[in-house]
Scaffold this active site. Structure first.
Site, short mmCIF file in Angstrom:
data_model
loop_
_atom_site.label_atom_id
_atom_site.label_comp_id
_atom_site.label_asym_id
_atom_site.label_seq_id
_atom_site.Cartn_x
_atom_site.Cartn_y
_atom_site.Cartn_z
N GLU A 20 -2.10 -3.51 -9.56
CA GLU A 20 -2.77 -2.20 -9.57
C GLU A 20 -3.92 -2.17 -10.58
O GLU A 20 -3.96 -1.34 -11.49
CB GLU A 20 -1.74 -1.10 -9.84
CG GLU A 20 -0.76 -0.97 -8.68
CD GLU A 20 0.31 0.07 -8.90
OE1 GLU A 20 0.62 0.82 -7.97
OE2 GLU A 20 0.87 0.12 -10.02
N GLU B 61 6.18 -4.69 -3.12
CA GLU B 61 7.05 -3.61 -3.58
C GLU B 61 7.44 -2.78 -2.35
O GLU B 61 6.58 -2.40 -1.55
CB GLU B 61 6.36 -2.69 -4.60
CG GLU B 61 6.02 -3.34 -5.92
CD GLU B 61 5.35 -2.38 -6.89
OE1 GLU B 61 5.50 -1.16 -6.71
OE2 GLU B 61 4.66 -2.86 -7.81
#
Length: 954
Positions: free
Chosen positions: A416, A486
């Site tokens: 991220e 994820e």
């Protein structure tokens, strides 16, 4: 002593100065080493430059300083005297003004005085190694400044041989909580400053080993491995078990057993130079991208993985070896085969354990700039050339440290951090340095820099399209394999929908599995709250219990989510054919056959095992299936429900579990359950204020049940509310439906009951009601019909929705109260909780517990503890049978009290045990960060009828 008095280095975007180039990490050699872990003197300053540097001088008196333990975080020591932890998911807890940080910057001065052992060698040099310091450190030895560094979860070494003395060495380390490096470390975790990994002094004899790179490939077509060890210092490599004795840099090819996560074969070797012998543990394996698939040793792999932050509830990220081993053993015992080291390289000893026990590893760089999303990634360091040297330094320190671990199959650029030129530079450097592994980065959806298309929290329907290659994207992306780096957000009760994801992963070749978020709840042990989470330390900015999203609780007790995941990903599929009297066994391993497993069958009647035995199953190769004949069902005079259970067990002890450990299991019915029948032979008798019907008494005015067989009962009445789970409530940024909020808006937590009539007929007592929320026109027309055969009491509930119900119901059933209830026995799903989309691991059988034992201790209290497919339950002197099967919960507090609690310690047991008997439950999903439950798990508001039979336990 340096005359440098500025603190410019803290806000310098460079990685630091003075440290040696990165190199391979190894735990031990025959060269001397000295641990500097232990008690250090400590002084905390509130600002970046509040104290001078004189503490680094020899002879400085630190006698009045406090003490802290290294490795450790100072905010987790001193009973709050040294500040507090801060939890944010992605918001920076300081102004976003890169590379600047506030003057209010907690700064910890650490001091350690040490003597060299009497037998410390006088020749050669020495290196001082820091394995992890958050977030910026400046180091002195005996008054001489060695340098400063950033990169909290990465090793840094300094040459110190020329500075060492036999006794009275003064090691001084100034650690700043915030620095320019903090902008690169905005991971979803607690901000915890300190020297949290080992500090070690290493003797470096003349001719000692420098950096080295073990290349150990495997040719699956020939069964041969090729070994070449490149070394900065010439030497020899020996592997006695393979008869290898070659010079460094020289390749040798021999027949070997390959390393895989399922068969982690390691060969012991030695790298010997003129001055040092370093033990090697060599695993032969080849990782390639071929035919659009991730292949190891010629075979595509399916990742059954988990994301793992380092965490201990008392020590934070300062983990010891046994805690790391406990993690690996728990993973292996629950069928996991892969770990993504979110979002930084772990302690290197963890990778040793992954090599030893067998886990695929995505090794992730210490990089995340998530907070810049708040400004649409403007000024993001990964797209600013000034920061590129720091990014490359972090990539190099990860790769060079960990490159000799066979478990590492992917390098990940970070997490991220948006996109940018710095990430491309990292990918190019890694591909050049280590072309024998693949590169991962989830944020690169166009796959410019990566070897795999990776996403997080993609919904089931999108994953299905990706599997069919109907998802679009660049041509390169469409040709790459897909993983969910994820998914299955394990926050609170959940995650739901894992079986549905696994079905997709196994259906499409392109889908190569995923990694659950995440391994452990990051609860901080707290004297008053049990475990604390975000906001419990007075943080100005925090993200609450979003840090509690693991498959294990902080004490490493497996949650129901881990039990469910173990079942979902089990490497053996067991499917029965009751009519044919056979069971189909499928080997879902990627590499191992079934020779390590033993199989057993058992036959149950009404949940009790009446006969069992061994089952002969061939040693199926990966992907193979076989139909195996079961024995004839045992003769038994009872006509109850019958089922087969077949288990796959470890045939012998292994490194990670004992003989008879259950790896996989399957159940299937032989004869269906006979439903309870209660002829309506008794009639209700009205008294002055009571109505009696069989063994029961009712309030004559309200029709409310008061007792059964002399046992007081708080009358059952319709209940649709559950204390919303984290997944019910969803996440703030989600735009799709968040049912927990909609339920509360509709008022389902404050339903009102209007009595319409109480009718004592010839063969039944009928109570008609309407159940509805205030301020709304929707409602549930509800009829309770009671009948009895004189000994048993049957309740039939009929529910008819009225109005426009635009949302599903949380639950549908009845709630009642019992006193003096503790021991619970039931026939149904167990032993743990289950919900419509988390019930794969629910095994039908006879189970026992206490009321307290039924509770799942989520750190933020919420709906929990339901048992699925219950045929009957006994507690408080009552036996309750269902028609059809039902969901059962019992707790010593009301749903409303559970809903109001914020920590476990908020829940105070009362005198009444509140029992829910549910016809239906809404699914759980993963909406605390991912998708909600699939529509097939919705509990729609539609007409329903269900029954319960009550009787006194004999």
């Amino acid at each position: 002593m340096s005359d440098r008095t500025t603190v410019d280095y803290v806000e310098d975007v460079s990685p630091g100065s003075g440290a040696l180039p990165p190199r391979a990490w190894y735990a031990a050699s025959d060269a001397r080493s000295m641990s500097l872990n232990g008690s250090w003197r400590f002084r905390l300053s509130a600002t970046i430059d509040a104290e001078d540097d004189s503490f680094a001088e020899e002879g400085y008196d630190a006698g009045n300083w406090a003490e802290v333990t290294v490795p450790g975080h100072w905010v987790l020591q001193g009973d709050g005297a040294f500040g507090s932890p801060i939890y944010t998911n992605h918001l920076y807890p300081f102004p976003v003004d890169p590379p600047h940080v506030p003057t209010e910057n907690p700064t910890g001065d650490h001091l350690r005085v040490f003597d060299l052992p009497d037998d410390w060698p006088a020749d050669g040099s020495a290196v001082l190694r820091f394995d992890g310091v958050e977030s910026c450190a400046r180091v002195w030895l005996n008054g001489t400044e060695l340098g400063e560094f950033k990169g909290s979860r990465l090793p840094h070494e300094f040459a110190v041989g020329h500075l060492l003395k036999p006794g009275g060495n003064v090691l001084a380390v100034r650690v700043h909580q915030w620095s320019a490096g903090s902008y690169l470390e905005d991971q979803d975790q607690w901000w915890l400053p300190g020297i949290f990994r080992d500090v070690t002094l290493l003797h470096r004899p003349a001719g000692s080993v420098g950096d080295f790179f073990v290349h150990a490939s495997y040719d699956h077509t020939t069964g041969e491995g090729t070994l070449r060890v490149d070394s900065d210092v010439d030497g020899r490599v020996t592997v006695p078990a393979l008869g290898i004795d070659v010079a460094t840099g020289e390749p040798v090819t021999v027949a070997v057993e390959p390393w895989t996560a399922e068969t982690p074969k390691l060969y012991d070797g030695v790298l010997a130079t003129a001055g040092e012998r370093v033990p090697l543990r060599i695993g032969f394996r080849t990782v390639v991208l071929e035919d659009g698939l991730i292949k190891v040793n010629g075979r595509a792999v399916l990742f059954r993985g988990v994301n793992r932050h380092e965490w201990h509830p008392e020590k934070g990220r300062a983990l010891d070896l046994e805690t790391m081993r406990e993690d690996v053993l728990l993973m292996k015992r629950h069928n996991l085969n892969a770990v993504r080291t979110s979002h930084y390289p772990p302690h290197p000893a963890f990778l040793d354990l992954c090599d030893e026990y067998g886990l695929w590893v995505i090794d992730e760089c210490d990089l995340e700039t998530h907070g810049f999303v708040e400004q649409d990634w403007r000024d993001n360091p990964v797209d600013d050339d000034r920061w590129t040297p720091a990014l490359l330094d972090r990539a190099a320190r990860m790769v060079e440290r960990d490159k000799n671990h066979p478990s590492v199959v992917f390098w990940s650029l970070g997490n991220e951090a948006g996109t940018g030129r710095g990430l491309t530079a990292m990918a190019e450097w890694i591909h050049e340095r280590d072309p024998e592994r693949l590169v991962h980065y989830e944020g690169d959806w166009n796959c410019r820099d990566t070897d795999v298309y990776s996403r997080m929290y993609a919904f089931h329907d999108e994953v299905d399209k990706i599997g069919q290659r109907l998802d679009g994207g660049t041509h390169k992306r469409r040709e790459l394999p897909f993983i969910q780096c994820e998914y299955g957000h394990a926050m609170g009760n959940g995650p739901g929908g894992l079986a549905d994801y696994q079905e997709l992963f196994e259906k499409y070749e392109r889908l190569q599995g995923g990694f659950i978020w995440e391994w452990i709840d990051h609860g901080v042990e707290h004297a008053e709250l049990g475990y604390a989470y975000g906001g419990d330390f007075g943080e100005e900015l925090h993200d609450g219990n979003f840090v509690c999203d693991g498959l294990v609780f902080p004490d490493r007790t497996p949650s129901p989510g881990l039990i469910e995941y173990k079942k979902v990903i089990e490497p053996v599929r067991i499917e029965g054919d009751a009519a044919g009297g056979t069971v189909r066994i499928t080997n879902k391993h990627d590499f191992a056959d079934l020779s390590a497993l033993a199989f057993e069958w058992s036959c149950q009647v009404d949940g009790e095992t009446v006969e069992s035995g061994a089952l002969a199953v061939p040693a199926l190769a990966p992907g193979e299936s076989a139909e195996v004949k079961l024995p004839e069902p045992p003769a038994d005079g009872r006509g109850g429900e019958r089922q087969w259970t077949v288990r796959a067990l470890l045939a012998d002890d292994t490194a990670w579990a004992a003989k008879d450990h259950v790896v996989a299991w399957g159940q299937f019915a032989v004869a269906a359950r006979p439903l309870p029948v209660v002829p309506a032979t008794d009639r209700p008798v009205r008294g002055e204020d009571r109505i009696t019907l069989g063994p029961a008494e009712f309030d004559a005015r309200t029709g409310a049940l008061r007792s059964i067989g002399g046992i007081e009962v708080g009358s059952p009445r319709l209940d649709v509310w559950r204390a919303p789970t984290d997944n019910d409530d969803g996440a703030e940024w989600q735009t799709d439906t968040r049912y927990g909020l909609l339920w509360r808006t509709l008022g389902l937590h404050r339903m009102r009951h209007r009595l319409a009539s109480v009718e004592a007929g010839e063969d039944a007592l009928t109570v008609r009601t309407r159940v509805a929320p205030a301020a709304r026109e929707v409602g549930l027309d509800t009829v309770y019909r009671w009948t009895s055969d004189g000994e048993r009491l049957r309740l039939t509930v009929s529910v008819t929705p009225e109005g426009d119900w635009s949302v599903p119901l949380p639950r549908l059933g009845v709630r009642l109260g019992l006193s003096r209830a503790d021991r619970v026995e039931w026939f149904g799903g167990g032993p743990g909780e289950a919900y419509p989309d988390t019930r794969t691991a629910s095994m039908v059988g006879r189970w026992q517990s206490t009321v307290d034992g039924l509770q799942t201790p989520y750190l933020r209290p919420q709906e929990n503890g339901a048992r699925a497919d219950v045929r009957w339950v006994e507690l408080g002197g009552l036996r309750i049978e269902g028609d059809p099967e039902f969901w059962f919960t019992a707790r010593r507090w009301t749903t409303e009290q559970l809903d109001a609690a914020r920590h476990r310690t908020d829940l105070t047991p009362g005198d009444t045990v509140w029992v829910n008997l549910d016809h239906g439950q809404h699914g759980i999903g993963s909406q605390s960060c991912g998708p909600g439950p699939l529509p097939r798990y919705f509990l729609k508001a539609e007409p329903a009828e269900f029954s319960f039979v009550f009787s006194a336990v004999k």
